[in-house]
Every structure is written in structure tokens, then in C-alpha cells.
Design a protein around this motif. Structure first.
Motif, PDB file in Angstrom:
ATOM      1  N   ASN A   1       0.811  -1.219   0.000  1.00 33.16           N
ATOM      2  CA  ASN A   1       0.000   0.000   0.000  1.00 33.16           C
ATOM      3  C   ASN A   1       0.846   1.272   0.000  1.00 33.16           C
ATOM      4  O   ASN A   1       0.319   2.367  -0.135  1.00 33.16           O
ATOM      5  CB  ASN A   1      -0.962   0.020   1.197  1.00 33.16           C
ATOM      6  CG  ASN A   1      -0.249   0.219   2.530  1.00 33.16           C
ATOM      7  OD1 ASN A   1       0.889  -0.216   2.717  1.00 33.16           O
ATOM      8  ND2 ASN A   1      -0.925   0.848   3.472  1.00 33.16           N
ATOM      9  N   CYS A   2       2.148   1.137   0.105  1.00 34.37           N
ATOM     10  CA  CYS A   2       3.038   2.301   0.129  1.00 34.37           C
ATOM     11  C   CYS A   2       3.500   2.593  -1.302  1.00 34.37           C
ATOM     12  O   CYS A   2       4.550   2.141  -1.748  1.00 34.37           O
ATOM     13  CB  CYS A   2       4.230   2.064   1.054  1.00 34.37           C
ATOM     14  SG  CYS A   2       5.233   3.545   1.267  1.00 34.37           S
ATOM     15  N   THR A   3       2.685   3.341  -1.991  1.00 31.56           N
ATOM     16  CA  THR A   3       2.914   3.689  -3.391  1.00 31.56           C
ATOM     17  C   THR A   3       3.957   4.800  -3.507  1.00 31.56           C
ATOM     18  O   THR A   3       4.392   5.371  -2.488  1.00 31.56           O
ATOM     19  CB  THR A   3       1.605   4.179  -4.018  1.00 31.56           C
ATOM     20  OG1 THR A   3       1.207   5.376  -3.316  1.00 31.56           O
ATOM     21  CG2 THR A   3       0.506   3.124  -3.926  1.00 31.56           C
ATOM     22  N   ALA A   4       4.321   5.135  -4.734  1.00 36.14           N
ATOM     23  CA  ALA A   4       5.232   6.258  -4.971  1.00 36.14           C
ATOM     24  C   ALA A   4       4.643   7.550  -4.404  1.00 36.14           C
ATOM     25  O   ALA A   4       5.368   8.395  -3.859  1.00 36.14           O
ATOM     26  CB  ALA A   4       5.523   6.397  -6.461  1.00 36.14           C
ATOM     27  N   ALA A   5       3.330   7.709  -4.505  1.00 33.98           N
ATOM     28  CA  ALA A   5       2.671   8.890  -3.942  1.00 33.98           C
ATOM     29  C   ALA A   5       2.825   8.926  -2.425  1.00 33.98           C
ATOM     30  O   ALA A   5       2.992  10.007  -1.831  1.00 33.98           O
ATOM     31  CB  ALA A   5       1.193   8.907  -4.329  1.00 33.98           C
TER      32      ALA A   5
ATOM     33  N   ASP B   1       6.247  10.154  -1.592  1.00 29.73           N
ATOM     34  CA  ASP B   1       6.254  11.616  -1.711  1.00 29.73           C
ATOM     35  C   ASP B   1       5.649  12.268  -0.470  1.00 29.73           C
ATOM     36  O   ASP B   1       6.156  13.292   0.012  1.00 29.73           O
ATOM     37  CB  ASP B   1       5.489  12.071  -2.959  1.00 29.73           C
ATOM     38  CG  ASP B   1       6.212  11.718  -4.254  1.00 29.73           C
ATOM     39  OD1 ASP B   1       7.444  11.456  -4.214  1.00 29.73           O
ATOM     40  OD2 ASP B   1       5.545  11.710  -5.311  1.00 29.73           O
ATOM     41  N   LYS B   2       4.578  11.682   0.068  1.00 25.53           N
ATOM     42  CA  LYS B   2       3.954  12.210   1.286  1.00 25.53           C
ATOM     43  C   LYS B   2       4.912  12.115   2.477  1.00 25.53           C
ATOM     44  O   LYS B   2       4.990  13.034   3.292  1.00 25.53           O
ATOM     45  CB  LYS B   2       2.663  11.457   1.607  1.00 25.53           C
ATOM     46  CG  LYS B   2       1.511  11.790   0.703  1.00 25.53           C
ATOM     47  CD  LYS B   2       0.285  10.981   1.106  1.00 25.53           C
ATOM     48  CE  LYS B   2      -0.856  11.152   0.138  1.00 25.53           C
ATOM     49  NZ  LYS B   2      -2.010  10.316   0.506  1.00 25.53           N
TER      50      LYS B   2
ATOM     51  N   SER C   1       6.314  15.348   4.412  1.00 23.61           N
ATOM     52  CA  SER C   1       6.128  15.449   5.861  1.00 23.61           C
ATOM     53  C   SER C   1       7.463  15.725   6.555  1.00 23.61           C
ATOM     54  O   SER C   1       7.539  16.541   7.482  1.00 23.61           O
ATOM     55  CB  SER C   1       5.502  14.155   6.381  1.00 23.61           C
ATOM     56  OG  SER C   1       5.371  14.191   7.772  1.00 23.61           O
ATOM     57  N   CYS C   2       8.534  15.051   6.096  1.00 23.56           N
ATOM     58  CA  CYS C   2       9.869  15.293   6.652  1.00 23.56           C
ATOM     59  C   CYS C   2      10.292  16.748   6.424  1.00 23.56           C
ATOM     60  O   CYS C   2      10.844  17.394   7.315  1.00 23.56           O
ATOM     61  CB  CYS C   2      10.899  14.363   6.018  1.00 23.56           C
ATOM     62  SG  CYS C   2      10.722  12.637   6.484  1.00 23.56           S
TER      63      CYS C   2
ATOM     64  N   GLY D   1      17.271  13.397   3.185  1.00 25.37           N
ATOM     65  CA  GLY D   1      17.717  13.016   1.848  1.00 25.37           C
ATOM     66  C   GLY D   1      17.100  11.666   1.522  1.00 25.37           C
ATOM     67  O   GLY D   1      16.785  10.885   2.419  1.00 25.37           O
ATOM     68  N   SER D   2      16.899  11.403   0.249  1.00 30.35           N
ATOM     69  CA  SER D   2      16.301  10.111  -0.108  1.00 30.35           C
ATOM     70  C   SER D   2      16.911   9.578  -1.398  1.00 30.35           C
ATOM     71  O   SER D   2      17.410  10.337  -2.223  1.00 30.35           O
ATOM     72  CB  SER D   2      14.786  10.240  -0.270  1.00 30.35           C
ATOM     73  OG  SER D   2      14.478  11.066  -1.373  1.00 30.35           O
TER      74      SER D   2
END
Length: 138
Positions: free
Chosen positions: A14-18, A21-22, A26-27, A93-94
Motif C-alpha cells: 500500500n506504500c505507493t510512490a505517492a 512523496d507524502k 512530511s519530513c 535526503g532520499s
């Protein structure tokens, strides 16, 4: 006390690319006021995150992270006091990894390859080894 925490977890379907991004948005919003910095490596199935800041702040953050339903089996790899931040200007950073198999495109030592595989499997406990390896990604 300035501290650093590294954990690994399993990314849920359930942890999509969107959703990634969220997480990063949030970070960007929440970490500066708390003086939290760090990095997030992620693949389709794993998260590896390093957070640094005041001890109580990052342990409270980790408690919250553990309850996030976008991942499961969060396992702390290392937690230790530090003299200075390794990623002082990165509120998060990601980097996306293509998969659990990483093509380092360079000569990587056998030791580093073993450390990375152990990290993905939640086995590495040496904070300094993990930090040194994560720095190579960034």
C-alpha cells in the motif's frame, strides 16, 4: 544528547510512490523545527532510514514511525550518541534503490557487500559500519 538511529523495515504494497512523496513532504515540513536530519533509502520492498537529532526527539520519532502502516517489522539496527551530524543540512535526503539487489557500479569490497546484505536482513548492529556504508550512497 545528539544521537543517531538507523532502522530497517519492510515496505508494504500500500506504500505507493505517492505515499513516498507524502513521507518526504512530511519530513520537509516537520523535521526542521525538531532539528532532525537524515537519509532514507527505499526499494519496492524495504526501507532503511538514518535519523539524527536530540536523543529524546529521535526516539519519540521512531516510536511514531513504528506505528506507520506503510511498512512493517521496523527493526532498530543501531542507536548511539554522536559528536556531530553526518547529514547536517538534509532534513531527509532520499534515494530509491532499483531493488534489493544493488548494482554498485564500482569496485565494492566484500565486507561492504556483506554489511549491506546484513542491513537489509536486519542483522547489522555496528552503527559506524552502517553509517559508513550509507554515506557511500549519498
Amino acid at each position: 544528547m545528539l544521537s543517531q538511529l538507523v532502522y530497517v523495515s519492510n515496505r508494504k504494497a500500500n506504500c505507493t510512490a505517492a505515499e513516498i512523496d507524502k513521507i518526504l513532504e512530511s519530513c520537509k515540513k516537520n523535521n526542521p523545527p525538531l532539528d532532525i536530519t537524515g537519509v532514507l533509502l527505499y526499494s519496492d520492498t524495504k526501507f532503511i532510514q538514518l535519523v539524527e537529532g536530540e536523543a529524546k526527539v529521535i526516539t519519540n520519532l521512531y516510536d511514531k514511525i513504528k506505528t506507520d502502516d506503510r511498512h512493517s517489522n521496523a527493526m532498530m539496527i543501531s542507536y548511539s550518541p554522536i559528536k556531530e551530524k553526518s547529514f547536517p543540512s538534509w532534513h531527509m535526503g532520499s534515494k530509491k534503490l532499483a531493488g534489493n539487489e544493488v548494482d554498485f557500479n564500482t569496485a565494492i569490497s566484500t565486507e561492504d557487500r556483506v554489511i549491506f546484505e546484513d542491513l537489509l536482513n536486519g542483522k547489522e548492529e555496528s552503527g559506524q559500519k552502517v553509517l559508513n556504508l550509507l554515506k557511500k550512497f549519498f
